[in-house]
Scaffold this motif. Structure first.
Motif, mmCIF file in Angstrom:
data_model
loop_
_atom_site.group_PDB
_atom_site.id
_atom_site.type_symbol
_atom_site.label_atom_id
_atom_site.label_comp_id
_atom_site.label_asym_id
_atom_site.label_seq_id
_atom_site.Cartn_x
_atom_site.Cartn_y
_atom_site.Cartn_z
ATOM 1 N N ALA A 56 54.284 76.487 46.493
ATOM 2 C CA ALA A 56 53.563 75.404 45.818
ATOM 3 C C ALA A 56 52.098 75.764 45.625
ATOM 4 O O ALA A 56 51.511 76.535 46.395
ATOM 5 C CB ALA A 56 53.676 74.116 46.632
ATOM 6 N N ARG A 57 51.508 75.179 44.593
ATOM 7 C CA ARG A 57 50.068 75.249 44.395
ATOM 8 C C ARG A 57 49.432 74.262 45.371
ATOM 9 O O ARG A 57 49.824 73.087 45.404
ATOM 10 C CB ARG A 57 49.758 74.858 42.958
ATOM 11 C CG ARG A 57 48.299 74.812 42.589
ATOM 12 C CD ARG A 57 48.174 74.270 41.156
ATOM 13 N NE ARG A 57 46.801 74.225 40.706
ATOM 14 C CZ ARG A 57 46.405 73.573 39.616
ATOM 15 N NH1 ARG A 57 47.288 72.917 38.870
ATOM 16 N NH2 ARG A 57 45.137 73.572 39.262
ATOM 17 N N ILE A 58 48.505 74.718 46.196
ATOM 18 C CA ILE A 58 47.854 73.837 47.169
ATOM 19 C C ILE A 58 46.356 73.790 46.844
ATOM 20 O O ILE A 58 45.636 74.779 47.006
ATOM 21 C CB ILE A 58 48.085 74.303 48.624
ATOM 22 C CG1 ILE A 58 49.593 74.420 48.915
ATOM 23 C CG2 ILE A 58 47.430 73.314 49.598
ATOM 24 C CD1 ILE A 58 49.926 74.887 50.326
ATOM 25 N N ILE A 59 45.934 72.617 46.378
ATOM 26 C CA ILE A 59 44.560 72.422 45.928
ATOM 27 C C ILE A 59 43.737 71.789 47.056
ATOM 28 O O ILE A 59 44.212 70.872 47.732
ATOM 29 C CB ILE A 59 44.544 71.495 44.695
ATOM 30 C CG1 ILE A 59 45.303 72.134 43.525
ATOM 31 C CG2 ILE A 59 43.114 71.125 44.295
ATOM 32 C CD1 ILE A 59 45.569 71.184 42.361
ATOM 33 N N ALA A 60 42.522 72.259 47.244
ATOM 34 C CA ALA A 60 41.637 71.671 48.259
ATOM 35 C C ALA A 60 40.200 72.116 47.987
ATOM 36 O O ALA A 60 39.955 73.005 47.159
ATOM 37 C CB ALA A 60 42.041 72.121 49.657
ATOM 38 N N HIS A 61 39.270 71.503 48.696
ATOM 39 C CA HIS A 61 37.905 72.031 48.708
ATOM 40 C C HIS A 61 37.902 73.341 49.495
ATOM 41 O O HIS A 61 38.684 73.502 50.437
ATOM 42 C CB HIS A 61 36.950 71.029 49.360
ATOM 43 C CG HIS A 61 35.511 71.415 49.234
ATOM 44 N ND1 HIS A 61 34.885 72.243 50.134
ATOM 45 C CD2 HIS A 61 34.591 71.120 48.278
ATOM 46 C CE1 HIS A 61 33.627 72.439 49.739
ATOM 47 N NE2 HIS A 61 33.428 71.758 48.621
ATOM 48 N N GLU A 62 37.037 74.242 49.133
ATOM 49 C CA GLU A 62 36.988 75.538 49.816
ATOM 50 C C GLU A 62 36.739 75.375 51.323
ATOM 51 O O GLU A 62 37.311 76.110 52.137
ATOM 52 C CB GLU A 62 35.897 76.425 49.180
ATOM 53 C CG GLU A 62 35.631 77.748 49.887
ATOM 54 C CD GLU A 62 36.826 78.705 49.894
ATOM 55 O OE1 GLU A 62 37.814 78.479 49.161
ATOM 56 O OE2 GLU A 62 36.758 79.682 50.670
ATOM 57 N N ASN A 63 35.926 74.404 51.719
ATOM 58 C CA ASN A 63 35.681 74.213 53.158
ATOM 59 C C ASN A 63 36.958 73.795 53.894
ATOM 60 O O ASN A 63 37.148 74.143 55.066
ATOM 61 C CB ASN A 63 34.592 73.162 53.386
ATOM 62 C CG ASN A 63 33.218 73.669 53.006
ATOM 63 O OD1 ASN A 63 33.016 74.879 52.878
ATOM 64 N ND2 ASN A 63 32.274 72.764 52.816
ATOM 65 N N THR A 64 37.811 73.049 53.233
ATOM 66 C CA THR A 64 39.095 72.680 53.838
ATOM 67 C C THR A 64 39.933 73.935 54.074
ATOM 68 O O THR A 64 40.554 74.106 55.127
ATOM 69 C CB THR A 64 39.823 71.673 52.927
ATOM 70 O OG1 THR A 64 39.077 70.450 52.929
ATOM 71 C CG2 THR A 64 41.238 71.408 53.401
ATOM 72 N N ARG A 65 39.950 74.831 53.092
ATOM 73 C CA ARG A 65 40.683 76.090 53.285
ATOM 74 C C ARG A 65 40.127 76.861 54.479
ATOM 75 O O ARG A 65 40.881 77.393 55.293
ATOM 76 C CB ARG A 65 40.588 76.964 52.028
ATOM 77 C CG ARG A 65 41.459 78.215 52.105
ATOM 78 C CD ARG A 65 41.225 79.158 50.941
ATOM 79 N NE ARG A 65 39.926 79.814 50.998
ATOM 80 C CZ ARG A 65 39.632 80.849 51.814
ATOM 81 N NH1 ARG A 65 40.554 81.336 52.608
ATOM 82 N NH2 ARG A 65 38.422 81.370 51.820
ATOM 83 N N LEU A 66 38.806 76.866 54.604
ATOM 84 C CA LEU A 66 38.201 77.604 55.714
ATOM 85 C C LEU A 66 38.575 76.990 57.065
ATOM 86 O O LEU A 66 38.910 77.702 58.007
ATOM 87 C CB LEU A 66 36.679 77.660 55.540
ATOM 88 C CG LEU A 66 36.197 78.514 54.362
ATOM 89 C CD1 LEU A 66 34.696 78.338 54.152
ATOM 90 C CD2 LEU A 66 36.527 79.986 54.593
ATOM 91 N N TRP A 67 38.540 75.640 57.176
ATOM 92 C CA TRP A 67 38.914 75.004 58.446
ATOM 93 C C TRP A 67 40.384 75.259 58.771
ATOM 94 O O TRP A 67 40.744 75.424 59.937
ATOM 95 C CB TRP A 67 38.638 73.504 58.412
ATOM 96 C CG TRP A 67 37.179 73.151 58.473
ATOM 97 C CD1 TRP A 67 36.464 72.441 57.557
ATOM 98 C CD2 TRP A 67 36.251 73.485 59.521
ATOM 99 N NE1 TRP A 67 35.145 72.330 57.953
ATOM 100 C CE2 TRP A 67 34.986 72.956 59.148
ATOM 101 C CE3 TRP A 67 36.361 74.192 60.718
ATOM 102 C CZ2 TRP A 67 33.849 73.109 59.952
ATOM 103 C CZ3 TRP A 67 35.219 74.349 61.521
ATOM 104 C CH2 TRP A 67 34.000 73.806 61.129
#
Ligand SMILES: [Zn+2]
Length: 313
Positions: free
Chosen positions: A120-131
């Protein structure tokens, strides 16, 4: 250098504290947003192709197009799969092709592993990806929250805004700056006129910011303001928890409360109040009938100001 030493001391104190505590006390050390209720699941149809599922730890909004589902958040890892099955059944879809993470908390990212493995495509803010890519220790007493596997992490991130087409619907999302965490996104369904707030608006009780990962009370108040600006009188607003769908007026009323408390706490901090002095002044006493006991919210909110307002920050 001073900060490095003090951070190390905090981490060491945390390890000692964790060893001294029994399992039974660990839960009480976690902020309220880290323990949202799961089940019974319930669902509400927001439009022909749009469904709200509550009771999965955090609210889930599912939207359908010809390819399958787009989900805004996924509940907890324990409750998310059951919620997904329900969304697929009720909306008549076979799979989910897109997942939007409004922020990194486990009450909202419980479907990342399953859907990430399916591509799946998982969209988020970049900071969310980092956490989600690192182990996070929320309190010195709590066990670290483990990072997600590489496939479960957001694979389409933004720092600002974005949008995606979903049939004849346009789904837009945008950054709420440092508010509940430092990676909060709202999601707006333009045609259905539905706004999903993510963690910034709790929906049940006080909107406690996670200051460990970049949230704070003044940022929360600013987040409300951004959300109000995305509403008209007909907009239906979906909050992080709870089954109640609210509108612009309720959002504005709660914004006024949070902004007022942000001001009061900032002034108390500048006057040198300790947390006990602040609590004794009962700044939220007029609002507790509406939003419940404010002790934890005030305590965490006061702490959230320290790294922002303290003279040596
Ligand atoms: Zn949260």
């Amino acid at each position: 250098m001073k900060q490095t030493v003090s951070r190390r001391s905090v981490l060491q104190a945390g390890l000692a504290g964790a060893a001294a505590l029994s399992l039974g006390t660990l839960g009480s050390a976690l902020p309220r947003w880290a323990g949202a209720a799961t089940r019974p699941l319930s669902s509400q149809r927001l439009s022909d192709n749009l469904l709200l599922i509550s009771g999965a730890g955090g609210n889930i909004v599912a939207a359908r197009d010809a390819r399958g589902l787009l989900l805004v958040d996924g509940g907890t890892a324990a409750a998310g799969p059951e919620a997904l099955q329900r969304a697929l059944r009720e909306l008549g879809a076979r799979s989910a092709h897109t997942l939007i993470n409004t922020h990194w908390h486990g009450e909202h990212t419980g479907l990342n592993e399953a859907l990430g493995r399916q591509g799946a495509r998982i969209i988020a803010h970049e900071n969310t990806r980092l956490w989600l890519s690192t182990d996070v220790r929320l309190t010195p007493d709590a066990a670290p929250i483990k990072r997600l596997s590489a496939k479960a992490r957001p694979n389409d991130t933004t720092y600002t805004t974005g949008s995606t087409a979903l049939g004849d619907e346009t789904v837009s999302y945008g950054y709420l700056s440092q508010a509940h965490t430092d990676g909060d996104l709202y999601v707006k369904f333009a045609k259905a006129n539905v706004l999903v707030t993510g963690g910034v608006v709790a929906g049940q009780g006080w909107p406690t910011a996670d200051w460990v990962t970049g949230g704070w009370i003044s940022g929360t108040a600013a987040g409300y303001k951004t959300l109000v600006g995305l509403c008209d009188a007909q907009t239906r607003v979906i909050t992080a928890n709870g089954t109640q769908v609210i509108g612009k007026a309720e959002l504005e009323a709660e914004m006024a409360i949070i902004a007022n408390l942000a001001d009061q706490l900032t002034r108390m901090l500048r006057k040198g109040y300790a947390p006990a002095d602040m609590l004794a002044a009962a700044p939220a006493k007029d609002y507790e009938a509406k939003l419940g006991d404010a002790t934890q919210f005030l305590t965490e909110s006061f702490k959230s100001l320290w790294p922002r307002m303290a003279p040596d920050a």
